[in-house]
Design an enzyme around this catalytic site. Sequence first.
Site, PDB file in Angstrom:
ATOM      1  N   LYS A  68       7.122  -0.053   4.988  1.00 44.03           N
ATOM      2  CA  LYS A  68       6.681   1.274   4.499  1.00 44.03           C
ATOM      3  C   LYS A  68       6.966   1.322   2.996  1.00 44.03           C
ATOM      4  O   LYS A  68       8.013   0.845   2.570  1.00 44.03           O
ATOM      5  CB  LYS A  68       7.456   2.389   5.210  1.00 44.03           C
ATOM      6  CG  LYS A  68       7.295   2.389   6.719  1.00 44.03           C
ATOM      7  CD  LYS A  68       6.007   3.069   7.166  1.00 44.03           C
ATOM      8  CE  LYS A  68       5.878   3.046   8.671  1.00 44.03           C
ATOM      9  NZ  LYS A  68       4.670   3.673   9.159  1.00 44.03           N
TER      10      LYS A  68
ATOM     11  N   LYS B  40       3.212   2.583   4.197  1.00 41.32           N
ATOM     12  CA  LYS B  40       2.389   1.866   5.196  1.00 41.32           C
ATOM     13  C   LYS B  40       1.287   1.008   4.561  1.00 41.32           C
ATOM     14  O   LYS B  40       0.873   0.018   5.143  1.00 41.32           O
ATOM     15  CB  LYS B  40       1.825   2.795   6.253  1.00 41.32           C
ATOM     16  CG  LYS B  40       1.111   4.033   5.788  1.00 41.32           C
ATOM     17  CD  LYS B  40       0.478   4.800   6.962  1.00 41.32           C
ATOM     18  CE  LYS B  40       1.451   5.264   8.007  1.00 41.32           C
ATOM     19  NZ  LYS B  40       0.796   5.919   9.151  1.00 41.32           N
TER      20      LYS B  40
ATOM     21  N   LYS C 265       5.588  -5.670  11.943  1.00 42.42           N
ATOM     22  CA  LYS C 265       4.324  -5.118  12.451  1.00 42.42           C
ATOM     23  C   LYS C 265       3.533  -4.556  11.269  1.00 42.42           C
ATOM     24  O   LYS C 265       4.059  -3.785  10.472  1.00 42.42           O
ATOM     25  CB  LYS C 265       4.628  -3.987  13.443  1.00 42.42           C
ATOM     26  CG  LYS C 265       3.411  -3.191  13.879  1.00 42.42           C
ATOM     27  CD  LYS C 265       3.800  -1.995  14.721  1.00 42.42           C
ATOM     28  CE  LYS C 265       2.626  -1.037  14.877  1.00 42.42           C
ATOM     29  NZ  LYS C 265       2.187  -0.469  13.576  1.00 42.42           N
TER      30      LYS C 265
ATOM     31  N   ASP D  28       0.990  -2.007   9.625  1.00 45.39           N
ATOM     32  CA  ASP D  28       0.703  -0.626  10.002  1.00 45.39           C
ATOM     33  C   ASP D  28      -0.743  -0.505  10.488  1.00 45.39           C
ATOM     34  O   ASP D  28      -1.567  -1.379  10.238  1.00 45.39           O
ATOM     35  CB  ASP D  28       0.986   0.342   8.847  1.00 45.39           C
ATOM     36  CG  ASP D  28       1.861   1.487   9.368  1.00 45.39           C
ATOM     37  OD1 ASP D  28       2.796   1.919   8.672  1.00 45.39           O
ATOM     38  OD2 ASP D  28       1.614   1.913  10.515  1.00 45.39           O
ATOM     39  N   GLU D  29      -1.020   0.636  11.168  1.00 48.25           N
ATOM     40  CA  GLU D  29      -2.327   0.741  11.848  1.00 48.25           C
ATOM     41  C   GLU D  29      -3.491   0.698  10.854  1.00 48.25           C
ATOM     42  O   GLU D  29      -4.594   0.316  11.218  1.00 48.25           O
ATOM     43  CB  GLU D  29      -2.404   2.022  12.693  1.00 48.25           C
ATOM     44  CG  GLU D  29      -2.362   3.301  11.931  1.00 48.25           C
ATOM     45  CD  GLU D  29      -0.946   3.732  11.552  1.00 48.25           C
ATOM     46  OE1 GLU D  29       0.022   3.043  11.895  1.00 48.25           O
ATOM     47  OE2 GLU D  29      -0.841   4.758  10.864  1.00 48.25           O
TER      48      GLU D  29
ATOM     49  N   HIS E  91      -2.027  -0.682  19.319  1.00 44.03           N
ATOM     50  CA  HIS E  91      -1.710   0.574  18.628  1.00 44.03           C
ATOM     51  C   HIS E  91      -2.728   1.610  19.097  1.00 44.03           C
ATOM     52  O   HIS E  91      -3.877   1.252  19.358  1.00 44.03           O
ATOM     53  CB  HIS E  91      -1.774   0.378  17.109  1.00 44.03           C
ATOM     54  CG  HIS E  91      -1.106   1.476  16.351  1.00 44.03           C
ATOM     55  ND1 HIS E  91      -1.646   2.740  16.239  1.00 44.03           N
ATOM     56  CD2 HIS E  91       0.071   1.517  15.699  1.00 44.03           C
ATOM     57  CE1 HIS E  91      -0.828   3.506  15.534  1.00 44.03           C
ATOM     58  NE2 HIS E  91       0.228   2.793  15.203  1.00 44.03           N
ATOM     59  N   ARG E  92      -2.302   2.853  19.203  1.00 45.48           N
ATOM     60  CA  ARG E  92      -3.200   3.878  19.796  1.00 45.48           C
ATOM     61  C   ARG E  92      -3.662   4.933  18.785  1.00 45.48           C
ATOM     62  O   ARG E  92      -4.011   6.056  19.145  1.00 45.48           O
ATOM     63  CB  ARG E  92      -2.498   4.551  20.971  1.00 45.48           C
ATOM     64  CG  ARG E  92      -1.196   5.249  20.583  1.00 45.48           C
ATOM     65  CD  ARG E  92      -0.565   6.007  21.718  1.00 45.48           C
ATOM     66  NE  ARG E  92       0.659   6.671  21.275  1.00 45.48           N
ATOM     67  CZ  ARG E  92       1.317   7.576  21.990  1.00 45.48           C
ATOM     68  NH1 ARG E  92       0.884   7.921  23.182  1.00 45.48           N
ATOM     69  NH2 ARG E  92       2.409   8.146  21.518  1.00 45.48           N
TER      70      ARG E  92
ATOM     71  N   HIS F 298       1.897   1.497  22.544  1.00 43.68           N
ATOM     72  CA  HIS F 298       2.667   2.632  22.015  1.00 43.68           C
ATOM     73  C   HIS F 298       2.586   3.802  22.996  1.00 43.68           C
ATOM     74  O   HIS F 298       1.507   4.142  23.470  1.00 43.68           O
ATOM     75  CB  HIS F 298       2.104   3.070  20.663  1.00 43.68           C
ATOM     76  CG  HIS F 298       2.464   2.158  19.540  1.00 43.68           C
ATOM     77  ND1 HIS F 298       3.203   2.573  18.457  1.00 43.68           N
ATOM     78  CD2 HIS F 298       2.203   0.854  19.341  1.00 43.68           C
ATOM     79  CE1 HIS F 298       3.373   1.562  17.618  1.00 43.68           C
ATOM     80  NE2 HIS F 298       2.767   0.496  18.122  1.00 43.68           N
TER      81      HIS F 298
ATOM     82  N   LYS G 267       8.773  11.873  15.415  1.00 46.66           N
ATOM     83  CA  LYS G 267       7.998  12.789  14.543  1.00 46.66           C
ATOM     84  C   LYS G 267       6.654  13.191  15.130  1.00 46.66           C
ATOM     85  O   LYS G 267       5.987  14.098  14.630  1.00 46.66           O
ATOM     86  CB  LYS G 267       7.759  12.114  13.194  1.00 46.66           C
ATOM     87  CG  LYS G 267       6.790  10.947  13.279  1.00 46.66           C
ATOM     88  CD  LYS G 267       6.598  10.250  11.941  1.00 46.66           C
ATOM     89  CE  LYS G 267       5.558   9.158  12.055  1.00 46.66           C
ATOM     90  NZ  LYS G 267       5.442   8.330  10.860  1.00 46.66           N
TER      91      LYS G 267
ATOM     92  N   GLY H  97       7.812   5.990  15.881  1.00 44.89           N
ATOM     93  CA  GLY H  97       7.344   7.236  15.241  1.00 44.89           C
ATOM     94  C   GLY H  97       8.519   8.158  14.932  1.00 44.89           C
ATOM     95  O   GLY H  97       8.931   8.956  15.762  1.00 44.89           O
TER      96      GLY H  97
ATOM     97  N   GLN I 121       9.987   0.453  17.596  1.00 47.75           N
ATOM     98  CA  GLN I 121       9.505   0.209  16.230  1.00 47.75           C
ATOM     99  C   GLN I 121      10.148   1.246  15.317  1.00 47.75           C
ATOM    100  O   GLN I 121      10.002   2.441  15.537  1.00 47.75           O
ATOM    101  CB  GLN I 121       7.980   0.347  16.166  1.00 47.75           C
ATOM    102  CG  GLN I 121       7.314  -0.088  14.864  1.00 47.75           C
ATOM    103  CD  GLN I 121       7.653   0.772  13.638  1.00 47.75           C
ATOM    104  OE1 GLN I 121       8.110   0.268  12.612  1.00 47.75           O
ATOM    105  NE2 GLN I 121       7.487   2.077  13.736  1.00 47.75           N
TER     106      GLN I 121
ATOM    107  N   GLY J  79      10.236   4.034   8.772  1.00 44.59           N
ATOM    108  CA  GLY J  79      10.999   4.783   7.777  1.00 44.59           C
ATOM    109  C   GLY J  79      12.489   4.734   8.041  1.00 44.59           C
ATOM    110  O   GLY J  79      13.307   4.716   7.114  1.00 44.59           O
TER     111      GLY J  79
HETATM  112  C1  CAP Z   1       5.624   4.806  12.798  1.00 43.42           C
HETATM  113  C2  CAP Z   1       4.164   4.417  12.626  1.00 43.42           C
HETATM  114  C3  CAP Z   1       3.417   4.335  13.934  1.00 43.42           C
HETATM  115  C4  CAP Z   1       3.569   5.517  14.837  1.00 43.42           C
HETATM  116  C5  CAP Z   1       2.349   5.613  15.769  1.00 43.42           C
HETATM  117  C6  CAP Z   1       3.442   5.374  11.691  1.00 43.42           C
HETATM  118  O1  CAP Z   1       6.233   4.719  11.540  1.00 43.42           O
HETATM  119  O2  CAP Z   1       4.059   3.145  12.028  1.00 43.42           O
HETATM  120  O3  CAP Z   1       2.048   4.152  13.580  1.00 43.42           O
HETATM  121  O4  CAP Z   1       4.702   5.332  15.621  1.00 43.42           O
HETATM  122  O5  CAP Z   1       2.561   6.643  16.677  1.00 43.42           O
HETATM  123  O6  CAP Z   1       2.541   4.880  11.001  1.00 43.42           O
HETATM  124  O7  CAP Z   1       3.746   6.548  11.751  1.00 43.42           O
HETATM  125  P1  CAP Z   1       7.708   5.351  11.371  1.00 43.42           P
HETATM  126  P2  CAP Z   1       2.722   6.306  18.247  1.00 43.42           P
HETATM  127  O8  CAP Z   1       8.644   4.498  12.206  1.00 43.42           O
HETATM  128  O9  CAP Z   1       7.997   5.262   9.901  1.00 43.42           O
HETATM  129  O10 CAP Z   1       7.632   6.748  11.869  1.00 43.42           O
HETATM  130  O11 CAP Z   1       3.790   5.253  18.295  1.00 43.42           O
HETATM  131  O12 CAP Z   1       3.108   7.617  18.864  1.00 43.42           O
HETATM  132  O13 CAP Z   1       1.396   5.815  18.713  1.00 43.42           O
HETATM  133 MG    MG Z   2       1.960   3.178  11.803  1.00 40.99          MG
END
Ligand code: CAP
Ligand code: MG
Length: 415
Positions: free
Chosen positions: A150, A152, A176, A178-179, A268-269, A301, A308, A339, A360, A363
Amino acid sequence: MKVSYINTSYKPQKTDLIATFYVEPAKGISFRGAAEKVAAESSVGTWTTLTTIPKRIEKIKARVFRLNPKNKTIKIAYPIELFEPNSAPQILSSVAGNIFGMKAVKNLRLVDIEFPEKIVRKFKGPQFGIKRIRKIMKIKDRPLLASVPKPKVGYSTSEYGKVAYQIWSGGLDFVKDDENLTNQSFNKFEKRLALLMKIRDKVEKETGERKSYFANITSETEEMKRRAKLVADYGNEYVMIDIVTAGFAALQTMRNYLDDLHLAIHAHRAMHAVFTRNRKHGISMLVLAKLARLIGVDNLHVGTVVGKLVSPKEEVYQLKEFLRSEWYGKKKTFPVSSGGLHPGLLPFIVKFFGNDLVMQIGGGVHGHPRGTYYGAKACREVLEAIQQGISLKQYAKTHEALRLALEKWGFARPR
Ligand code: CAP
Ligand code: MG
């Protein structure tokens, strides 16, 4: 000619697909009327009676066999002949298609799908599953740990490599992407892959631990195939696919293609909350999880309850139970909790999920007062404390990385 779709004495066949819906009729429409229209539009019917009806309709039409006006739910049995049994897109175009736009419903939510064994066996399911992933990663029974660099998106390839080195050497098992990090001009996919594979080898030598990379190959399908081949050529274990934005047809294509490459899928969703979040309208995360495991993802996920992003406790519970359940011989999928996590929240997550889990922390690692390496170290120290049955507060007295993490975040639940 009128076709009727409600038959509360119908006993579903073993081969029927059964869908549960939450139905809120529109003004002026009865609950039964709305149920009838949902069953018609999602199987063989339309808005009006028709002049010619083939005989087959009586056999293949959907039947509403359960109605509960109190909690506004109905159960519909769909004969298997309605479906192309190994096509996720076609199954969804049926039971999750036009019906959401019908004026006859004010709200409609597809709460669950019970797939018949005949359909489940038509799909591959996870290639590896929890047991084989543990063997590959040489991690016998503790939860697996990942982190996303991060911010991201924004690092150059070489900057990204530096963060990846700290994640892996700090003690986490996976880096990992990021999406939304795929192939940006300042961090091209191939360069990032080549660099991370070099760093992965270096850290494996330094730590004696297996390290792997959820390489985000999300793209147009032919390009995903090309990127997957590159990932396999480096001997990496995983690819990551944003399964909702990529789509179910693409996921099926990639699941088939990854068989020969022996690559696991981290799913990833991103975008799921468009249709899963509203408890009255859309499609539940349970349905998405069933489709993901059916097609064949190794990690999915599922939320955190305390992080958050919205992830209600009963939903996350249902998801983890399903992903790790016996399901007509399908391998089990790792739930991924992510998250808004940080070291202070990990004991709750491990208690809630148990050990068959990937956590995962993004932050919550890179925001550590001493930076990424210490953030990663603090997460491993949490697992050590849990393993030894020592409270975090106690363990922090002799573990600096954890002490500083608790000083910054404590046990707070982010908003
Ligand atoms: C978390 C994350 C993931 C979320 C996706 C983000 O980062 O990389 O994409 O967890 O949500 O981009 O927010 P942090 P979920 O660890 O910094 O929050 O897992 O609910 O699908
Ligand atoms: Mg992410």
